[in-house]
Design a protein around this motif. Structure first.
Motif, PDB file in Angstrom:
ATOM      1  N   GLY A 175       0.781  -1.216   0.000  1.00 62.43           N
ATOM      2  CA  GLY A 175       0.000   0.000   0.000  1.00 62.43           C
ATOM      3  C   GLY A 175       0.813   1.266   0.000  1.00 62.43           C
ATOM      4  N   VAL A 176       0.139   2.319   0.451  1.00 63.64           N
ATOM      5  CA  VAL A 176       0.690   3.670   0.465  1.00 63.64           C
ATOM      6  C   VAL A 176       0.565   4.209   1.884  1.00 63.64           C
ATOM      7  CG1 VAL A 176       0.458   5.994  -0.481  1.00 63.64           C
ATOM      8  CG2 VAL A 176      -0.073   4.022  -1.910  1.00 63.64           C
ATOM      9  N   TRP A 177       1.613   4.880   2.346  1.00 61.76           N
ATOM     10  CA  TRP A 177       1.613   5.520   3.655  1.00 61.76           C
ATOM     11  C   TRP A 177       1.930   6.994   3.462  1.00 61.76           C
ATOM     12  CZ3 TRP A 177       5.028   8.441   6.417  1.00 61.76           C
ATOM     13  CH2 TRP A 177       4.752   8.627   7.765  1.00 61.76           C
ATOM     14  N   ALA A 178       1.182   7.861   4.150  1.00 61.19           N
ATOM     15  CA  ALA A 178       1.450   9.301   4.102  1.00 61.19           C
ATOM     16  C   ALA A 178       1.369   9.849   5.524  1.00 61.19           C
ATOM     17  CB  ALA A 178       0.443  10.021   3.206  1.00 61.19           C
ATOM     18  N   GLY A 179       2.201  10.835   5.811  1.00 58.54           N
ATOM     19  CA  GLY A 179       2.182  11.439   7.133  1.00 58.54           C
ATOM     20  C   GLY A 179       2.946  12.744   7.147  1.00 58.54           C
ATOM     21  N   GLY A 180       2.739  13.501   8.224  1.00 58.37           N
ATOM     22  CA  GLY A 180       3.463  14.753   8.325  1.00 58.37           C
ATOM     23  C   GLY A 180       3.020  15.581   9.506  1.00 58.37           C
ATOM     24  N   ILE A 181       3.651  16.737   9.631  1.00 57.88           N
ATOM     25  CA  ILE A 181       3.347  17.710  10.683  1.00 57.88           C
ATOM     26  C   ILE A 181       3.263  19.084  10.034  1.00 57.88           C
ATOM     27  CG2 ILE A 181       4.171  18.829  12.785  1.00 57.88           C
ATOM     28  CD1 ILE A 181       5.702  16.310  13.456  1.00 57.88           C
ATOM     29  N   GLN A 182       2.177  19.795  10.322  1.00 58.81           N
ATOM     30  CA  GLN A 182       2.029  21.170   9.869  1.00 58.81           C
ATOM     31  C   GLN A 182       2.044  22.061  11.099  1.00 58.81           C
ATOM     32  OE1 GLN A 182       1.824  22.368   6.583  1.00 58.81           O
ATOM     33  NE2 GLN A 182       2.146  24.272   7.651  1.00 58.81           N
ATOM     34  N   ARG A 183       2.918  23.067  11.108  1.00 62.23           N
ATOM     35  CA  ARG A 183       3.082  23.942  12.269  1.00 62.23           C
ATOM     36  C   ARG A 183       2.496  25.324  11.960  1.00 62.23           C
ATOM     37  NH1 ARG A 183       7.328  21.395  15.401  1.00 62.23           N
ATOM     38  NH2 ARG A 183       8.171  19.686  14.200  1.00 62.23           N
ATOM     39  N   PHE A 184       1.797  25.893  12.962  1.00 65.73           N
ATOM     40  CA  PHE A 184       1.168  27.195  12.826  1.00 65.73           C
ATOM     41  C   PHE A 184       1.557  28.082  14.006  1.00 65.73           C
ATOM     42  CE2 PHE A 184      -1.757  24.028  11.049  1.00 65.73           C
ATOM     43  CZ  PHE A 184      -1.925  24.506   9.765  1.00 65.73           C
ATOM     44  N   TRP A 185       1.444  29.384  13.836  1.00 70.39           N
ATOM     45  CA  TRP A 185       1.642  30.378  14.904  1.00 70.39           C
ATOM     46  C   TRP A 185       2.942  30.169  15.662  1.00 70.39           C
ATOM     47  CZ3 TRP A 185      -3.920  29.173  16.702  1.00 70.39           C
ATOM     48  CH2 TRP A 185      -4.806  29.835  15.891  1.00 70.39           C
ATOM     49  N   GLY A 186       4.026  30.103  14.943  1.00 69.30           N
ATOM     50  CA  GLY A 186       5.329  29.961  15.580  1.00 69.30           C
ATOM     51  C   GLY A 186       5.477  28.665  16.352  1.00 69.30           C
TER      52      GLY A 186
END
Length: 192
Positions: free
Chosen positions: A104-115
């Motif tokens: 299969g396929v795996w996706a992931g991550g982190i999005q950072r906001f406001w410093g």
């Protein structure tokens, strides 16, 4: 390690790394799936290519020498200027603790906001053979210098031989930074 540099005035960069390792167990070892193993374990290969400090392509392959099962993955990782990151991988499992073969396929991550006060963390894996999302997690975290609050949703759907195991869970975690978790409460009863 294969090194390279952009020009005569630039430092050498580690553009490509290849790591090979082999395991041999002198004493019997209990594996996560309940089997005992002694002797030759696995042969692992990892190749990492980093054309820049923010982008990496990796290939990993692990082969059990006694059983013959193989896990493989091809992944890409990208990191933004603000510390946000995103990863995408294609995977195939031939050895795992549930003995369930997946591709299969795996996706992931982190999005950072406001410093980096607010973070959105996510990861999901989709099994092409079973046409289903096997493991999905999404978390929203608010971080201060002393306290971190994290609300996390997790979905697990694993087809065991003869059964279907599924769990949906919602967790709230408060962490005193540098001290550890203050408390964690599970709200999984909301989804049954």
């Amino acid at each position: 390690h294969f090194l390279g540099r952009a020009g005569a005035d630039a430092l050498f960069d580690d553009l490509l790394r290849w790591k090979v390792s082999i395991r041999y167990y002198f004493q019997p070892v209990l594996l996560p799936d309940g089997r005992l193993q002694k002797g030759w374990g696995s042969l692992d290969n990892e190749v990492h290519a980093e054309p820049s400090a923010r982008f990496r392509v990796s290939f990993r392959r692990s082969t059990e020498l006694s059983e013959g099962g193989t896990d493989s993955s091809l992944s890409t990782d990208y990191q933004g200027r603000d510390g946000s990151s995103f990863s995408l991988a294609l995977f195939s499992t031939g050895q795992n603790r549930f003995m369930v073969r997946q591709q299969g396929v795996w996706a992931g991550g982190i999005q950072r906001f406001w410093g980096d006060r607010l973070r959105l963390e996510f990861q999901s894996s989709y099994d092409v053979r079973g046409s289903r999302f096997v493991n999905t997690q999404a978390a929203l975290a608010y971080v201060t210098p002393c306290l971190a609050m994290r609300l996390r949703y997790a979905h697990v759907d694993t087809a065991l031989p003869g059964t279907l195991s599924r769990e949906d869970r919602l967790d709230l975690t408060l962490t005193l930074r540098s001290l550890g978790d203050l408390f964690t409460t599970g709200l999984e009863g909301l989804f049954r």
